[in-house]
Design a protein around this motif. Structure first.
Motif, PDB file in Angstrom:
ATOM      1  N   TYR A  29     -86.633  28.042 -26.772  1.00 16.43           N
ATOM      2  CA  TYR A  29     -87.555  27.058 -26.215  1.00 16.43           C
ATOM      3  C   TYR A  29     -88.549  26.567 -27.269  1.00 16.43           C
ATOM      4  CZ  TYR A  29     -85.654  28.358 -21.702  1.00 16.43           C
ATOM      5  OH  TYR A  29     -84.798  28.583 -20.649  1.00 16.43           O
ATOM      6  N   LEU A  30     -88.940  27.456 -28.147  1.00 23.58           N
ATOM      7  CA  LEU A  30     -89.833  27.054 -29.238  1.00 23.58           C
ATOM      8  C   LEU A  30     -89.127  26.055 -30.153  1.00 23.58           C
ATOM      9  CD1 LEU A  30     -92.456  27.316 -30.864  1.00 23.58           C
ATOM     10  CD2 LEU A  30     -91.407  29.248 -32.055  1.00 23.58           C
ATOM     11  N   TRP A  31     -87.882  26.370 -30.553  1.00 21.20           N
ATOM     12  CA  TRP A  31     -87.114  25.452 -31.408  1.00 21.20           C
ATOM     13  C   TRP A  31     -86.920  24.103 -30.708  1.00 21.20           C
ATOM     14  CZ3 TRP A  31     -87.305  26.771 -36.126  1.00 21.20           C
ATOM     15  CH2 TRP A  31     -87.040  28.061 -36.572  1.00 21.20           C
ATOM     16  N   ALA A  32     -86.566  24.133 -29.429  1.00 21.74           N
ATOM     17  CA  ALA A  32     -86.352  22.890 -28.680  1.00 21.74           C
ATOM     18  C   ALA A  32     -87.647  22.090 -28.575  1.00 21.74           C
ATOM     19  CB  ALA A  32     -85.788  23.194 -27.299  1.00 21.74           C
ATOM     20  N   GLY A  33     -88.752  22.771 -28.327  1.00 18.95           N
ATOM     21  CA  GLY A  33     -90.044  22.099 -28.249  1.00 18.95           C
ATOM     22  C   GLY A  33     -90.431  21.445 -29.564  1.00 18.95           C
ATOM     23  N   LEU A  34     -90.201  22.168 -30.656  1.00 26.50           N
ATOM     24  CA  LEU A  34     -90.480  21.594 -31.979  1.00 26.50           C
ATOM     25  C   LEU A  34     -89.580  20.393 -32.249  1.00 26.50           C
ATOM     26  CD1 LEU A  34     -90.971  24.867 -34.050  1.00 26.50           C
ATOM     27  CD2 LEU A  34     -92.718  23.168 -33.494  1.00 26.50           C
ATOM     28  N   GLY A  35     -88.321  20.483 -31.833  1.00 26.21           N
ATOM     29  CA  GLY A  35     -87.402  19.363 -32.005  1.00 26.21           C
ATOM     30  C   GLY A  35     -87.848  18.144 -31.218  1.00 26.21           C
ATOM     31  N   LEU A  36     -88.256  18.341 -29.979  1.00 22.21           N
ATOM     32  CA  LEU A  36     -88.731  17.224 -29.162  1.00 22.21           C
ATOM     33  C   LEU A  36     -90.010  16.624 -29.735  1.00 22.21           C
ATOM     34  CD1 LEU A  36     -87.996  18.689 -25.617  1.00 22.21           C
ATOM     35  CD2 LEU A  36     -86.809  16.792 -26.747  1.00 22.21           C
ATOM     36  N   PHE A  37     -90.890  17.473 -30.244  1.00 17.90           N
ATOM     37  CA  PHE A  37     -92.119  16.991 -30.888  1.00 17.90           C
ATOM     38  C   PHE A  37     -91.782  16.130 -32.106  1.00 17.90           C
ATOM     39  CE2 PHE A  37     -95.679  17.741 -33.905  1.00 17.90           C
ATOM     40  CZ  PHE A  37     -96.675  17.086 -33.194  1.00 17.90           C
ATOM     41  N   CYS A  38     -90.806  16.568 -32.893  1.00 20.10           N
ATOM     42  CA  CYS A  38     -90.386  15.792 -34.070  1.00 20.10           C
ATOM     43  C   CYS A  38     -89.766  14.466 -33.675  1.00 20.10           C
ATOM     44  CB  CYS A  38     -89.424  16.607 -34.931  1.00 20.10           C
ATOM     45  SG  CYS A  38     -90.232  17.936 -35.826  1.00 20.10           S
ATOM     46  N   THR A  66     -90.040   8.181 -40.313  1.00 22.09           N
ATOM     47  CA  THR A  66     -89.163   8.416 -39.162  1.00 22.09           C
ATOM     48  C   THR A  66     -88.064   9.419 -39.486  1.00 22.09           C
ATOM     49  OG1 THR A  66     -89.588   6.195 -38.345  1.00 22.09           O
ATOM     50  CG2 THR A  66     -87.611   7.277 -37.530  1.00 22.09           C
ATOM     51  N   VAL A  67     -87.314   9.159 -40.543  1.00 18.31           N
ATOM     52  CA  VAL A  67     -86.122   9.959 -40.840  1.00 18.31           C
ATOM     53  C   VAL A  67     -86.437  11.430 -41.115  1.00 18.31           C
ATOM     54  CG1 VAL A  67     -84.115  10.188 -42.352  1.00 18.31           C
ATOM     55  CG2 VAL A  67     -84.806   7.935 -41.542  1.00 18.31           C
ATOM     56  N   PRO A  68     -87.480  11.763 -41.894  1.00 11.73           N
ATOM     57  CA  PRO A  68     -87.744  13.202 -42.089  1.00 11.73           C
ATOM     58  C   PRO A  68     -87.997  13.948 -40.782  1.00 11.73           C
ATOM     59  CG  PRO A  68     -88.940  11.929 -43.717  1.00 11.73           C
ATOM     60  CD  PRO A  68     -88.352  10.946 -42.742  1.00 11.73           C
ATOM     61  N   PHE A  69     -88.665  13.296 -39.839  1.00 12.64           N
ATOM     62  CA  PHE A  69     -88.880  13.950 -38.547  1.00 12.64           C
ATOM     63  C   PHE A  69     -87.575  14.096 -37.770  1.00 12.64           C
ATOM     64  CE2 PHE A  69     -93.360  12.538 -39.150  1.00 12.64           C
ATOM     65  CZ  PHE A  69     -93.910  13.806 -39.174  1.00 12.64           C
ATOM     66  N   LEU A  70     -86.677  13.118 -37.907  1.00  9.85           N
ATOM     67  CA  LEU A  70     -85.376  13.244 -37.248  1.00  9.85           C
ATOM     68  C   LEU A  70     -84.541  14.349 -37.879  1.00  9.85           C
ATOM     69  CD1 LEU A  70     -84.508   9.492 -36.680  1.00  9.85           C
ATOM     70  CD2 LEU A  70     -85.189  11.178 -34.957  1.00  9.85           C
ATOM     71  N   LEU A  71     -84.641  14.501 -39.192  1.00 12.51           N
ATOM     72  CA  LEU A  71     -83.923  15.595 -39.859  1.00 12.51           C
ATOM     73  C   LEU A  71     -84.456  16.946 -39.393  1.00 12.51           C
ATOM     74  CD1 LEU A  71     -83.679  14.148 -43.480  1.00 12.51           C
ATOM     75  CD2 LEU A  71     -81.857  14.282 -41.772  1.00 12.51           C
ATOM     76  N   LEU A  72     -85.773  17.037 -39.259  1.00 10.90           N
ATOM     77  CA  LEU A  72     -86.359  18.275 -38.732  1.00 10.90           C
ATOM     78  C   LEU A  72     -85.912  18.520 -37.292  1.00 10.90           C
ATOM     79  CD1 LEU A  72     -90.049  18.370 -40.001  1.00 10.90           C
ATOM     80  CD2 LEU A  72     -88.299  20.105 -40.338  1.00 10.90           C
ATOM     81  N   ALA A  73     -85.892  17.452 -36.503  1.00  8.79           N
ATOM     82  CA  ALA A  73     -85.452  17.597 -35.110  1.00  8.79           C
ATOM     83  C   ALA A  73     -84.009  18.101 -35.056  1.00  8.79           C
ATOM     84  CB  ALA A  73     -85.582  16.262 -34.372  1.00  8.79           C
ATOM     85  N   ALA A  74     -83.149  17.560 -35.903  1.00  7.20           N
ATOM     86  CA  ALA A  74     -81.753  18.020 -35.936  1.00  7.20           C
ATOM     87  C   ALA A  74     -81.691  19.502 -36.303  1.00  7.20           C
ATOM     88  CB  ALA A  74     -80.945  17.187 -36.923  1.00  7.20           C
ATOM     89  N   PHE A  75     -82.511  19.917 -37.252  1.00  2.15           N
ATOM     90  CA  PHE A  75     -82.585  21.324 -37.650  1.00  2.15           C
ATOM     91  C   PHE A  75     -82.993  22.192 -36.454  1.00  2.15           C
ATOM     92  CE2 PHE A  75     -85.337  24.817 -39.018  1.00  2.15           C
ATOM     93  CZ  PHE A  75     -84.497  25.524 -39.861  1.00  2.15           C
ATOM     94  N   PHE A  76     -84.074  21.783 -35.768  1.00  2.38           N
ATOM     95  CA  PHE A  76     -84.560  22.564 -34.635  1.00  2.38           C
ATOM     96  C   PHE A  76     -83.563  22.564 -33.478  1.00  2.38           C
ATOM     97  CE2 PHE A  76     -89.007  21.430 -36.261  1.00  2.38           C
ATOM     98  CZ  PHE A  76     -89.134  22.637 -36.928  1.00  2.38           C
ATOM     99  N   PHE A  77     -82.949  21.418 -33.196  1.00  2.00           N
ATOM    100  CA  PHE A  77     -81.987  21.348 -32.093  1.00  2.00           C
ATOM    101  C   PHE A  77     -80.738  22.168 -32.390  1.00  2.00           C
ATOM    102  CE2 PHE A  77     -83.674  16.933 -30.662  1.00  2.00           C
ATOM    103  CZ  PHE A  77     -84.699  17.551 -29.962  1.00  2.00           C
ATOM    104  N   ALA A  78     -80.335  22.244 -33.652  1.00  2.00           N
ATOM    105  CA  ALA A  78     -79.162  23.045 -34.006  1.00  2.00           C
ATOM    106  C   ALA A  78     -79.396  24.514 -33.685  1.00  2.00           C
ATOM    107  CB  ALA A  78     -78.825  22.868 -35.483  1.00  2.00           C
ATOM    108  N   ARG A  79     -80.654  24.932 -33.665  1.00  2.00           N
ATOM    109  CA  ARG A  79     -80.986  26.324 -33.382  1.00  2.00           C
ATOM    110  C   ARG A  79     -81.341  26.577 -31.921  1.00  2.00           C
ATOM    111  NH1 ARG A  79     -80.773  24.961 -37.988  1.00  2.00           N
ATOM    112  NH2 ARG A  79     -80.683  26.267 -39.815  1.00  2.00           N
ATOM    113  N   SER A  80     -81.416  25.484 -31.128  1.00  2.00           N
ATOM    114  CA  SER A  80     -81.871  25.683 -29.759  1.00  2.00           C
ATOM    115  C   SER A  80     -80.934  25.115 -28.698  1.00  2.00           C
ATOM    116  CB  SER A  80     -83.255  25.038 -29.572  1.00  2.00           C
ATOM    117  OG  SER A  80     -83.195  23.637 -29.772  1.00  2.00           O
ATOM    118  N   SER A  81     -80.378  23.935 -28.937  1.00  2.00           N
ATOM    119  CA  SER A  81     -79.621  23.279 -27.871  1.00  2.00           C
ATOM    120  C   SER A  81     -78.506  22.433 -28.469  1.00  2.00           C
ATOM    121  CB  SER A  81     -80.560  22.383 -27.057  1.00  2.00           C
ATOM    122  OG  SER A  81     -79.837  21.529 -26.214  1.00  2.00           O
TER     123      SER A  81
END
Length: 117
Positions: free
Chosen positions: A3-12, A27-42
């Motif tokens: 849930y923490l990873w997913a929350g960070l991904g949604l925030f990004c 924009t793109v660096p935040f999307l790359l971070l979101a992809a990183f966080f989502f890969a670990r959560s959902s």
């Protein structure tokens, strides 16, 4: 932890959406971070992001080869030039302009030395 990873991904993703309208927020660096966080959560959110019609190809280019598409390089260059020009236009102190020039020059050097996507 998922849930923490997913929350960070949604925030990004939220920051990336704001960054579409604000040239100071990338924009793109935040999307790359979101992809990183989502890969670990959902896997569902991760798949949604990497198959997104607009953002997915940029993320996949970066993940597979560290590439940035020429159109994105040009857009970044225009944004950086606009921000620096605005700073000069509103008479930002010289020491701030120097810091901006060094930092933004480094960012541009990094972007333009990446392979084309």
């Amino acid at each position: 932890m998922r849930y923490l990873w997913a929350g960070l991904g949604l925030f990004c993703v939220a920051l990336a959406v704001v960054g579409v309208a604000l040239p100071l927020l990338p924009t793109v660096p935040f999307l790359l971070l979101a992809a990183f966080f989502f890969a670990r959560s959902s896997s569902r959110l991760h798949n949604w992001l990497i198959t997104h019609r607009t953002f997915g190809p940029m993320i996949l280019d970066w993940q597979t080869s560290g590439a940035i598409r020429p159109a994105a390089k040009k857009a970044a260059t225009l944004s950086v030039a606009a921000v620096f020009g605005l700073s000069a236009l509103i008479s930002v102190p010289n020491h701030v302009l120097i810091i901006q020039a060094v930092v933004l020059g480094g960012v541009m050097a990094f972007i333009w030395t990446r392979p084309n996507g």
